[in-house]
Scaffold this motif. Sequence first.
Motif, PDB file in Angstrom:
ATOM      1  N   MET A   1      52.793  41.829  35.819  1.00 22.43           N
ATOM      2  CA  MET A   1      51.857  41.411  36.613  1.00 22.43           C
ATOM      3  C   MET A   1      51.250  40.434  35.127  1.00 22.43           C
ATOM      4  SD  MET A   1      49.250  43.256  38.914  1.00 22.43           S
ATOM      5  CE  MET A   1      50.036  43.842  40.461  1.00 22.43           C
ATOM      6  N   ALA A   2      50.221  39.851  35.479  1.00 20.62           N
ATOM      7  CA  ALA A   2      49.844  38.054  34.909  1.00 20.62           C
ATOM      8  C   ALA A   2      48.144  38.672  34.016  1.00 20.62           C
ATOM      9  CB  ALA A   2      49.096  37.159  35.107  1.00 20.62           C
ATOM     10  N   ILE A   3      48.083  38.626  32.473  1.00 20.47           N
ATOM     11  CA  ILE A   3      46.570  39.084  32.055  1.00 20.47           C
ATOM     12  C   ILE A   3      45.536  38.203  32.837  1.00 20.47           C
ATOM     13  CG2 ILE A   3      45.231  38.331  30.116  1.00 20.47           C
ATOM     14  CD1 ILE A   3      47.815  38.815  28.163  1.00 20.47           C
ATOM     15  N   LEU A   4      44.746  39.257  33.031  1.00 22.61           N
ATOM     16  CA  LEU A   4      43.595  39.087  33.438  1.00 22.61           C
ATOM     17  C   LEU A   4      42.956  38.332  32.476  1.00 22.61           C
ATOM     18  CD1 LEU A   4      43.078  42.297  35.194  1.00 22.61           C
ATOM     19  CD2 LEU A   4      43.713  39.670  36.245  1.00 22.61           C
ATOM     20  N   GLU A   5      41.905  37.163  32.725  1.00 29.89           N
ATOM     21  CA  GLU A   5      41.167  36.354  31.557  1.00 29.89           C
ATOM     22  C   GLU A   5      39.866  36.880  31.842  1.00 29.89           C
ATOM     23  OE1 GLU A   5      42.884  32.595  31.963  1.00 29.89           O
ATOM     24  OE2 GLU A   5      44.412  33.789  30.338  1.00 29.89           O
ATOM     25  N   SER A   6      38.403  37.301  33.144  1.00 31.52           N
ATOM     26  CA  SER A   6      37.442  37.022  32.687  1.00 31.52           C
ATOM     27  C   SER A   6      37.477  38.158  34.650  1.00 31.52           C
ATOM     28  CB  SER A   6      37.081  36.145  33.390  1.00 31.52           C
ATOM     29  OG  SER A   6      38.107  35.713  35.137  1.00 31.52           O
ATOM     30  N   ILE A   7      35.809  39.043  34.133  1.00 34.19           N
ATOM     31  CA  ILE A   7      35.925  39.345  35.094  1.00 34.19           C
ATOM     32  C   ILE A   7      35.836  38.890  36.963  1.00 34.19           C
ATOM     33  CG2 ILE A   7      32.998  38.920  35.721  1.00 34.19           C
ATOM     34  CD1 ILE A   7      32.255  41.139  35.397  1.00 34.19           C
ATOM     35  N   LYS A   8      35.754  37.087  37.089  1.00 30.67           N
ATOM     36  CA  LYS A   8      36.142  37.034  37.905  1.00 30.67           C
ATOM     37  C   LYS A   8      37.480  37.438  38.323  1.00 30.67           C
ATOM     38  CE  LYS A   8      36.161  32.111  39.808  1.00 30.67           C
ATOM     39  NZ  LYS A   8      37.039  32.215  39.472  1.00 30.67           N
ATOM     40  N   SER A   9      38.800  36.781  37.619  1.00 30.68           N
ATOM     41  CA  SER A   9      40.512  36.898  37.763  1.00 30.68           C
ATOM     42  C   SER A   9      40.447  38.680  38.407  1.00 30.68           C
ATOM     43  CB  SER A   9      41.208  36.853  36.958  1.00 30.68           C
ATOM     44  OG  SER A   9      40.554  37.388  35.651  1.00 30.68           O
ATOM     45  N   LEU A  10      39.307  39.998  37.785  1.00 33.18           N
ATOM     46  CA  LEU A  10      39.222  41.117  38.227  1.00 33.18           C
ATOM     47  C   LEU A  10      39.213  41.500  39.518  1.00 33.18           C
ATOM     48  CD1 LEU A  10      40.729  44.451  37.520  1.00 33.18           C
ATOM     49  CD2 LEU A  10      38.094  44.265  36.632  1.00 33.18           C
ATOM     50  N   THR A  11      38.283  40.710  40.099  1.00 36.60           N
ATOM     51  CA  THR A  11      37.396  40.753  41.390  1.00 36.60           C
ATOM     52  C   THR A  11      38.246  40.538  42.053  1.00 36.60           C
ATOM     53  OG1 THR A  11      35.199  40.329  40.204  1.00 36.60           O
ATOM     54  CG2 THR A  11      35.405  40.361  42.457  1.00 36.60           C
ATOM     55  N   GLU A  12      39.221  38.499  42.127  1.00 39.29           N
ATOM     56  CA  GLU A  12      39.612  38.289  43.120  1.00 39.29           C
ATOM     57  C   GLU A  12      40.819  39.688  43.308  1.00 39.29           C
ATOM     58  OE1 GLU A  12      38.831  33.601  41.285  1.00 39.29           O
ATOM     59  OE2 GLU A  12      40.785  34.433  41.028  1.00 39.29           O
ATOM     60  N   LEU A  13      41.347  39.402  42.177  1.00 40.26           N
ATOM     61  CA  LEU A  13      42.517  40.875  42.040  1.00 40.26           C
ATOM     62  C   LEU A  13      41.913  42.258  42.612  1.00 40.26           C
ATOM     63  CD1 LEU A  13      45.647  41.516  41.847  1.00 40.26           C
ATOM     64  CD2 LEU A  13      44.608  42.725  38.968  1.00 40.26           C
ATOM     65  N   ARG A  14      41.283  42.590  42.548  1.00 41.36           N
ATOM     66  CA  ARG A  14      40.810  43.342  43.262  1.00 41.36           C
ATOM     67  C   ARG A  14      40.743  43.400  44.807  1.00 41.36           C
ATOM     68  NH1 ARG A  14      34.308  45.732  43.151  1.00 41.36           N
ATOM     69  NH2 ARG A  14      34.040  44.245  44.366  1.00 41.36           N
TER      70      ARG A  14
ATOM     71  N   ARG B  19      50.247  53.109  39.678  1.00 37.98           N
ATOM     72  CA  ARG B  19      50.664  51.698  39.788  1.00 37.98           C
ATOM     73  C   ARG B  19      49.197  50.966  39.875  1.00 37.98           C
ATOM     74  NH1 ARG B  19      52.755  49.163  43.715  1.00 37.98           N
ATOM     75  NH2 ARG B  19      50.898  49.453  44.770  1.00 37.98           N
ATOM     76  N   ILE B  20      48.910  50.285  38.444  1.00 38.55           N
ATOM     77  CA  ILE B  20      47.703  50.972  38.396  1.00 38.55           C
ATOM     78  C   ILE B  20      47.058  49.058  39.390  1.00 38.55           C
ATOM     79  CG2 ILE B  20      48.512  47.855  37.126  1.00 38.55           C
ATOM     80  CD1 ILE B  20      46.541  48.968  34.631  1.00 38.55           C
ATOM     81  N   GLU B  21      47.653  48.501  39.891  1.00 32.66           N
ATOM     82  CA  GLU B  21      47.192  47.965  41.534  1.00 32.66           C
ATOM     83  C   GLU B  21      46.466  49.361  41.881  1.00 32.66           C
ATOM     84  OE1 GLU B  21      50.492  48.008  40.560  1.00 32.66           O
ATOM     85  OE2 GLU B  21      51.222  46.673  40.517  1.00 32.66           O
ATOM     86  N   ASP B  22      46.763  50.504  42.991  1.00 34.23           N
ATOM     87  CA  ASP B  22      45.497  51.201  42.708  1.00 34.23           C
ATOM     88  C   ASP B  22      44.760  51.644  43.103  1.00 34.23           C
ATOM     89  OD1 ASP B  22      48.605  51.256  44.246  1.00 34.23           O
ATOM     90  OD2 ASP B  22      48.407  53.277  44.868  1.00 34.23           O
ATOM     91  N   TYR B  23      44.836  51.980  41.565  1.00 36.47           N
ATOM     92  CA  TYR B  23      43.417  51.962  40.513  1.00 36.47           C
ATOM     93  C   TYR B  23      42.356  50.432  40.697  1.00 36.47           C
ATOM     94  CZ  TYR B  23      40.367  52.999  36.715  1.00 36.47           C
ATOM     95  OH  TYR B  23      39.489  53.872  36.089  1.00 36.47           O
ATOM     96  N   ILE B  24      42.548  49.595  41.033  1.00 33.64           N
ATOM     97  CA  ILE B  24      42.107  48.461  41.307  1.00 33.64           C
ATOM     98  C   ILE B  24      41.457  48.088  42.071  1.00 33.64           C
ATOM     99  CG2 ILE B  24      41.881  45.875  40.701  1.00 33.64           C
ATOM    100  CD1 ILE B  24      44.077  46.086  38.265  1.00 33.64           C
ATOM    101  N   SER B  25      42.214  48.640  42.788  1.00 39.93           N
ATOM    102  CA  SER B  25      41.825  48.203  44.610  1.00 39.93           C
ATOM    103  C   SER B  25      41.011  49.422  44.870  1.00 39.93           C
ATOM    104  CB  SER B  25      43.268  49.062  45.091  1.00 39.93           C
ATOM    105  OG  SER B  25      43.458  49.946  46.072  1.00 39.93           O
ATOM    106  N   GLN B 142      50.213  50.046  31.314  1.00 41.27           N
ATOM    107  CA  GLN B 142      50.439  48.783  32.998  1.00 41.27           C
ATOM    108  C   GLN B 142      48.679  47.627  31.490  1.00 41.27           C
ATOM    109  OE1 GLN B 142      49.944  51.456  35.721  1.00 41.27           O
ATOM    110  NE2 GLN B 142      52.062  50.983  36.164  1.00 41.27           N
ATOM    111  N   SER B 143      47.718  48.321  31.458  1.00 43.54           N
ATOM    112  CA  SER B 143      46.637  48.287  30.635  1.00 43.54           C
ATOM    113  C   SER B 143      46.388  47.297  30.298  1.00 43.54           C
ATOM    114  CB  SER B 143      45.288  49.455  30.692  1.00 43.54           C
ATOM    115  OG  SER B 143      45.446  50.018  29.801  1.00 43.54           O
ATOM    116  N   ARG B 144      47.460  47.478  28.807  1.00 41.25           N
ATOM    117  CA  ARG B 144      47.714  46.443  27.598  1.00 41.25           C
ATOM    118  C   ARG B 144      48.431  45.422  28.629  1.00 41.25           C
ATOM    119  NH1 ARG B 144      50.504  50.527  24.592  1.00 41.25           N
ATOM    120  NH2 ARG B 144      48.336  51.711  23.308  1.00 41.25           N
ATOM    121  N   GLU B 145      49.658  45.483  29.513  1.00 41.32           N
ATOM    122  CA  GLU B 145      50.145  44.536  29.668  1.00 41.32           C
ATOM    123  C   GLU B 145      48.937  42.646  30.575  1.00 41.32           C
ATOM    124  OE1 GLU B 145      54.099  45.748  30.533  1.00 41.32           O
ATOM    125  OE2 GLU B 145      52.973  45.607  32.486  1.00 41.32           O
TER     126      GLU B 145
END
Lengths: 129, 486
Positions: A1-14, B19-25, B142-145
């Motif tokens: 997984m790539a590093i999230l750089e902002s709240i925007k990138s987190l929101t997009e991923l979500r 799975r961090i993706e599950d948490y983020i979703s 995962q959250s560090r990555e």
Amino acid sequence: MAILESIKSLTELREKLKAKQAALSQKDNPQSTIQVKVTMATCGIASGSRPVYDFMKEELSKRNIPALVSQVGCMGFCYAEPTIEVTMPGKSPVIFGFVNTKKADEIIERFIRKGEVIDGVIPMNYETA
Amino acid sequence: MARQIRIALRNCGVIDPERIEDYISRDGYMALATVLTELSPEAVIEILKKSGLRGRGGGGFPAGLKWEITRKVQADQKYVVCNADEGDPGAFMDRSILEGDPHAVLEAMTINGYCTGASKGLIYIRAEYPLAVERLKTAMKQSREMGLLGNNILQTGFNFDIDIRYGAGAFVCGEETALIHSMEGLRGEPTVKPPFPSVEGYLKKPTNVNNVETFANVPVIINKGWEWFASIGTEKSKGTKVFALAGKINNVGLVEVPMGTTLREVIYEIGGGIQGGKEFKAAQTGGPSGGCLTKKHLDTPIDYDNLIAAGSMMGSGGLIVMDEDDCMVAIAKFYLGFTVEESCGKCSPCRIGNKRLFELLEKITQGNGTMEDIDKLRNLSTVIKDTSLCGLGQSSPNPVLSTIENFIGEYHEHVKDKKCRSKVCKSMMQYLVVPEKCIGCTLCARNCPVNAISGERKQVHLIDQEKCIKCGACMEKCKFNAIIIN
Ligand SMILES: Cc1cc2nc3c(=O)[nH]c(=O)nc-3n(C[C@H](O)[C@H](O)[C@H](O)COP(=O)(O)O)c2cc1C
Ligand code: SF4
Ligand code: SF4
């Protein structure tokens, strides 16, 4: 997984993940599939959920039933462990208790394949925030 | 129909905890992102204070206030500690959260770091929870990555990282000052408060200690707003509480109910009632530090204050249900036995006093008690409560006091009539052969492990009360119901 750089990138991923998740359970969506969740907390594992998890994963694929089998934490039904939750596309999730590999086989053949009503269903008694 | 609402357990059983993706979703890390980019630490603390969230580890101290106190102390380094020691017998709420939703705790601890000015978090977890540890480690990696933990979180310049510390395996190490000493490599013994950890804690630095479940509520409060959270529960106890239902209840399990739900709703509607349709007698809340609730409390809304008023406490959320087959004197003895084992021994009221309480209870359950002993129990309990150093000793007599308060009749029966109505206290019972029913099959005699039964074939048998160890093997074997308990 790539590093999230902002709240925007987190929101997009979500949003992306949410859409993917929603698609899984939509009836006519080509992305949709059967979802099977097996409780794999200490209590579930202690009462035998690991063989059930392995069985579900292997047998569903052997029997050519496309499904997403995943492990989850405690659903709270200690008295009925191991428990699994099955969601057919477009339907509400159904939770089964006291599942062993024999029961798992019945769930695959009768509930998943034929859509029959079988016993061992635990009523869902909570709402989630 | 009473409903469960899952806030702390919102993701347990829903997402794959690895799975961090599950948490983020499911909106995971949105609260942290919002806090870091849009809110000042003071604003977050204000939200928490208004939400009314109180500590779920036992004491019920307002979480927002604790965060504010820790924030206000000036120091070059501060710490955030998550108390995952969970030592109450029968309690597994925290374990379920850590195993089912580890990211929620990491996210909340990071938010706490931002608010209090700490850059380092520590999770103090029981060594008996290997799966929880494994899932926490996976989650942390995962959250560090993804840049959600560690340096420069979400590129905001905020740094916070978390480490795991293993518990020393003692109940008292869940007490926050003992916990801190244990992490420092010292003996896990409590020290006098003040100073509170928020002012002077780990390595003498301000340390915000919160329980797992307390933390698990935080991200939701930020995401959904304090108004939403404060709309659930009672006037002084907001939100929900997770209970581990155990004992003589049909649906043993983990439930999360709004504060203010009654015991009756929890036991009969959610818990499916008492096993075997027997009669409800009592429910112990607060584990060894709590007391019992009885029939007269069935319709009391459960919250922090009502439980205290009823002579018990919220504790961490163990709820053990007892029926007519449970002897309340024996129950008090069971908890005292636990306390005696777990007292750290630092102060004499707890070290010696609890032992004396235990001995008195033992004397009563063996049928040798006197009315004076009951008075002694009462007086000694009060002294121990008033003079012990930490919460363990201050609360350990609660099971004694509350069973005396609610079941004085049973104490009297043990003392005066030498009778235990629940047939638990074996010393007071006699296994007897009913001559009219015995056909002399010899089965009981052959099964008695201490050869206490004599009698010729086809003759009425006799149990030697001196030799009998009250194991009940004869009664189980007899096919003619010829053996009874007196
Ligand atoms: C003997 C004793 C044992 C305790 N054990 C625990 C425990 O296992 N877990 C916990 O969170 N708090 C425990 N506490 C309470 C802690 O001291 C502390 O109040 C709590 O961790 C604060 O967090 P909270 O405000 O979020 O509840 C214990 C207290 C005492 C006196
Ligand atoms: S009250 Fe008991 S556990 Fe607490 S410090 Fe004293 S001896 Fe130790
Ligand atoms: S088992 Fe029952 S019937 Fe047989 S000798 Fe013992 S008491 Fe009598």
